[in-house]
Design a protein around this motif. Structure first.
Motif, PDB file in Angstrom:
ATOM      1  N   GLY A 217       0.783  -1.227   0.000  1.00 18.42           N
ATOM      2  CA  GLY A 217       0.000   0.000   0.000  1.00 18.42           C
ATOM      3  C   GLY A 217       0.814   1.274   0.000  1.00 18.42           C
ATOM      4  O   GLY A 217       0.257   2.371   0.168  1.00 18.42           O
ATOM      5  N   VAL A 218       2.122   1.163  -0.199  1.00 19.09           N
ATOM      6  CA  VAL A 218       2.983   2.357  -0.235  1.00 19.09           C
ATOM      7  C   VAL A 218       2.804   3.050  -1.579  1.00 19.09           C
ATOM      8  O   VAL A 218       2.971   2.437  -2.635  1.00 19.09           O
ATOM      9  N   TYR A 219       2.470   4.331  -1.551  1.00 19.39           N
ATOM     10  CA  TYR A 219       2.147   5.048  -2.797  1.00 19.39           C
ATOM     11  C   TYR A 219       3.131   6.196  -3.048  1.00 19.39           C
ATOM     12  O   TYR A 219       3.858   6.639  -2.145  1.00 19.39           O
ATOM     13  N   LYS A 220       3.093   6.707  -4.295  1.00 16.33           N
ATOM     14  CA  LYS A 220       3.995   7.787  -4.699  1.00 16.33           C
ATOM     15  C   LYS A 220       3.291   9.122  -4.894  1.00 16.33           C
ATOM     16  O   LYS A 220       3.857  10.174  -4.640  1.00 16.33           O
ATOM     17  N   ASP A 221       2.056   9.093  -5.406  1.00 14.70           N
ATOM     18  CA  ASP A 221       1.331  10.325  -5.681  1.00 14.70           C
ATOM     19  C   ASP A 221      -0.158  10.042  -5.660  1.00 14.70           C
ATOM     20  O   ASP A 221      -0.591   8.913  -5.395  1.00 14.70           O
ATOM     21  N   GLU A 222      -0.944  11.057  -5.960  1.00 14.96           N
ATOM     22  CA  GLU A 222      -2.398  10.936  -5.875  1.00 14.96           C
ATOM     23  C   GLU A 222      -2.955   9.848  -6.784  1.00 14.96           C
ATOM     24  O   GLU A 222      -3.832   9.077  -6.392  1.00 14.96           O
ATOM     25  N   ASN A 223      -2.454   9.785  -8.000  1.00 16.35           N
ATOM     26  CA  ASN A 223      -2.927   8.753  -8.919  1.00 16.35           C
ATOM     27  C   ASN A 223      -2.552   7.361  -8.420  1.00 16.35           C
ATOM     28  O   ASN A 223      -3.325   6.405  -8.551  1.00 16.35           O
ATOM     29  N   ASP A 224      -1.373   7.270  -7.827  1.00 16.72           N
ATOM     30  CA  ASP A 224      -0.937   5.977  -7.293  1.00 16.72           C
ATOM     31  C   ASP A 224      -1.815   5.544  -6.115  1.00 16.72           C
ATOM     32  O   ASP A 224      -2.030   4.353  -5.904  1.00 16.72           O
TER      33      ASP A 224
ATOM     34  N   ILE B 291      -6.069  11.855   0.161  1.00 11.30           N
ATOM     35  CA  ILE B 291      -7.086  11.175   0.973  1.00 11.30           C
ATOM     36  C   ILE B 291      -8.406  11.102   0.217  1.00 11.30           C
ATOM     37  O   ILE B 291      -9.067  10.058   0.195  1.00 11.30           O
ATOM     38  N   ARG B 292      -8.764  12.200  -0.450  1.00 10.82           N
ATOM     39  CA  ARG B 292     -10.019  12.187  -1.217  1.00 10.82           C
ATOM     40  C   ARG B 292      -9.953  11.164  -2.340  1.00 10.82           C
ATOM     41  O   ARG B 292     -10.954  10.505  -2.662  1.00 10.82           O
ATOM     42  N   ALA B 293      -8.782  11.003  -2.954  1.00  4.65           N
ATOM     43  CA  ALA B 293      -8.635   9.988  -4.004  1.00  4.65           C
ATOM     44  C   ALA B 293      -8.920   8.600  -3.456  1.00  4.65           C
ATOM     45  O   ALA B 293      -9.564   7.771  -4.118  1.00  4.65           O
ATOM     46  N   ALA B 294      -8.450   8.338  -2.234  1.00  5.78           N
ATOM     47  CA  ALA B 294      -8.732   7.042  -1.604  1.00  5.78           C
ATOM     48  C   ALA B 294     -10.217   6.883  -1.320  1.00  5.78           C
ATOM     49  O   ALA B 294     -10.806   5.822  -1.574  1.00  5.78           O
ATOM     50  N   VAL B 295     -10.847   7.936  -0.811  1.00  7.24           N
ATOM     51  CA  VAL B 295     -12.268   7.893  -0.477  1.00  7.24           C
ATOM     52  C   VAL B 295     -13.110   7.664  -1.730  1.00  7.24           C
ATOM     53  O   VAL B 295     -14.027   6.826  -1.750  1.00  7.24           O
ATOM     54  N   GLU B 296     -12.808   8.382  -2.799  1.00  8.38           N
ATOM     55  CA  GLU B 296     -13.584   8.258  -4.039  1.00  8.38           C
ATOM     56  C   GLU B 296     -13.420   6.874  -4.661  1.00  8.38           C
ATOM     57  O   GLU B 296     -14.395   6.278  -5.132  1.00  8.38           O
ATOM     58  N   THR B 297     -12.197   6.363  -4.652  1.00  9.53           N
ATOM     59  CA  THR B 297     -11.956   5.040  -5.235  1.00  9.53           C
ATOM     60  C   THR B 297     -12.651   3.965  -4.416  1.00  9.53           C
ATOM     61  O   THR B 297     -13.262   3.038  -4.969  1.00  9.53           O
TER      62      THR B 297
END
Length: 424
Positions: free
Chosen positions: A184-191, A232-238
């Motif tokens: 779950g380690v990410y680099k950016d919003e898209n990731d 965080i919003r990207a995670a919530v929306e996905t």
């Protein structure tokens, strides 16, 4: 005609409705957290693992076995919204997660699940493990009946920035972590979107993001924001598109408010929450899961076992502040779910937090509701767990004494039933 009648009777006898076994529990008293009341001498009727009726005792029915719990106070099975079943317990060695194989962790998880269930916690939210999907596989094994344990909602892995509060930190820089510890380690919003989708594709029920640094991760600070609102919003929306939801590890006030604005369902820890954050949580209906027992365990056990000074400092800086925030949140009427961070302390001791909640402003009934109806709502499982009521799973526990007079009796559960089956 006679043959047709016999055939009809045999067909009816072999139908699913006829084969459904009916059993009963006689409760000396029954705590009803939905209506904040206690009912005396009740009969709970159970069929196919679910409650079909709750009514006053009028004598033993003749069509099924009666579990006689008339000596006890009966409650719905408890819910812990913050556990880590599939990790080794916290230790003084920052490299501890690297010392145990995925195979060993599977057995450890089975042991922890059993201890949790026997302590009266029939449902849990497993909010993360270092070995990705270990908690998902444990959930599956429990559901198959391979091992005994609570109903599990699993996150699969942490969504965390590199080197953040969800990573194994404090190691030499040339030590490379295995891939399954960095799922779950990410680099950016898209990731973030890609990682969240990946977790759901492999069986996660919900998502845990690490919005701030952590007390137990060296080199990170609890008050430091580690994720942007956009991430965080990207995670919530996905998650929402996948039919799931997000809870946020967030100690610091800025991280808490950022996560609430981004639309998370819950905040884990909330150690440094301020009055604005409490007001936001109440207004948005965001759940707070505050592990207010944990700090005392870390202070005592960590000192005795020589845990790193950095961890002990951060624990000291957050423990009392968290309890102050808890008291304010209770007074303000915010939604507070029951979450303990079991796995930092030994599994099976989950109920120790009840007396801390009562000492810090909750009534005993509020504390019980926190671990039943409120946590069931946070899980999205209100139709299945959280109360002894028609349609819900027959998840029941029994204690000697009166939990409303002495909440600590919940630390000594004497009977446990899950889905109509007595397991203790």
């Amino acid at each position: 005609m006679l043959l047709r009648s016999i055939a009809l009777l045999l067909a009816l006898a072999s139908s699913p409705a006829a084969l459904a076994a009916t059993s009963y529990v006689r409760a000396g008293s029954l705590v009803d957290p939905e209506k904040s009341r206690v009912l005396a001498d009740q009969l709970v009727t159970i069929r196919d693992g679910r409650v079909v009726a709750v009514e006053p005792w009028r004598g033993a029915p003749m069509d099924g076995n009666v579990e006689d719990w008339s000596r006890y106070q009966v409650l719905p099975g408890l819910i812990d919204m913050h556990v880590h079943l599939t990790d080794w317990n916290q230790s003084s060695n920052v490299a501890e997660p690297l010392l145990h194989s995925a195979m060993e962790i599977a057995y450890v998880g089975a042991r922890n699940a059993r201890q949790t269930l026997l302590a009266g916690f029939t449902s849990v939210h497993d909010v993360g493990c270092f070995r990705a999907f270990a908690n998902v596989e444990l959930r599956n094994a429990i559901n198959r009946g391979d091992v005994i344990g609570p109903r599990v909602s699993a996150v699969g892995a942490y969504i965390t920035v590199e080197g953040g509060g969800g990573e194994v930190t404090g190691l030499s820089p040339d030590v490379k972590l295995p891939d399954d510890m960095r799922a779950g380690v990410y680099k950016d919003e898209n990731d973030v979107r890609l990682k969240v989708a990946y977790l759901f594709q492999h069986g996660a029920d919900s998502i845990k993001i690490i919005a701030t640094g952590a007390v137990l991760a060296e080199g990170t600070e609890p008050g430091q924001l580690e994720m942007t609102e956009g991430e965080i919003r990207a995670a919530v929306e996905t998650a929402s598109r996948r039919g799931g939801w997000v809870t946020a590890h967030a100690h610091g006030a800025d991280g808490i408010k950022t996560a609430i604005r981004a639309g998370v369902r819950g905040i884990e820890h909330a150690s440094l929450i301020d009055e604005e954050g409490i007001a936001m949580a109440k207004a948005q209906g965001t759940y707070l899961s505050m592990d207010i027992y944990n700090g005392d365990y870390i202070a005592e056990y960590g000192a005795r076992e020589g845990w790193p000074a950095d961890i002990m400092r951060k624990n000291e800086e957050t423990t009392e502040a968290q309890r102050v925030g808890f008291r304010k949140a209770v007074k303000a009427g915010a939604r507070i779910a029951y979450g303990t961070d079991a796995g930092v302390f030994p599994h099976g001791l989950n109920a120790r937090q009840f007396k801390y909640m009562v000492a810090n402003g909750m009534t005993p009934m509020q504390a019980i509701r926190s671990a039943t109806t409120v946590s069931a709502a946070m899980l999205g499982w209100s139709g299945d767990v959280g109360a002894v009521a028609p349609g819900r799973y027959a998840d029941l526990i029994a204690v000697e004494g009166d939990a409303l007079a002495d909440i600590s009796v919940l630390e000594r559960v004497v009977k446990v039933m899950k889905g109509g089956e007595v397991v203790k």
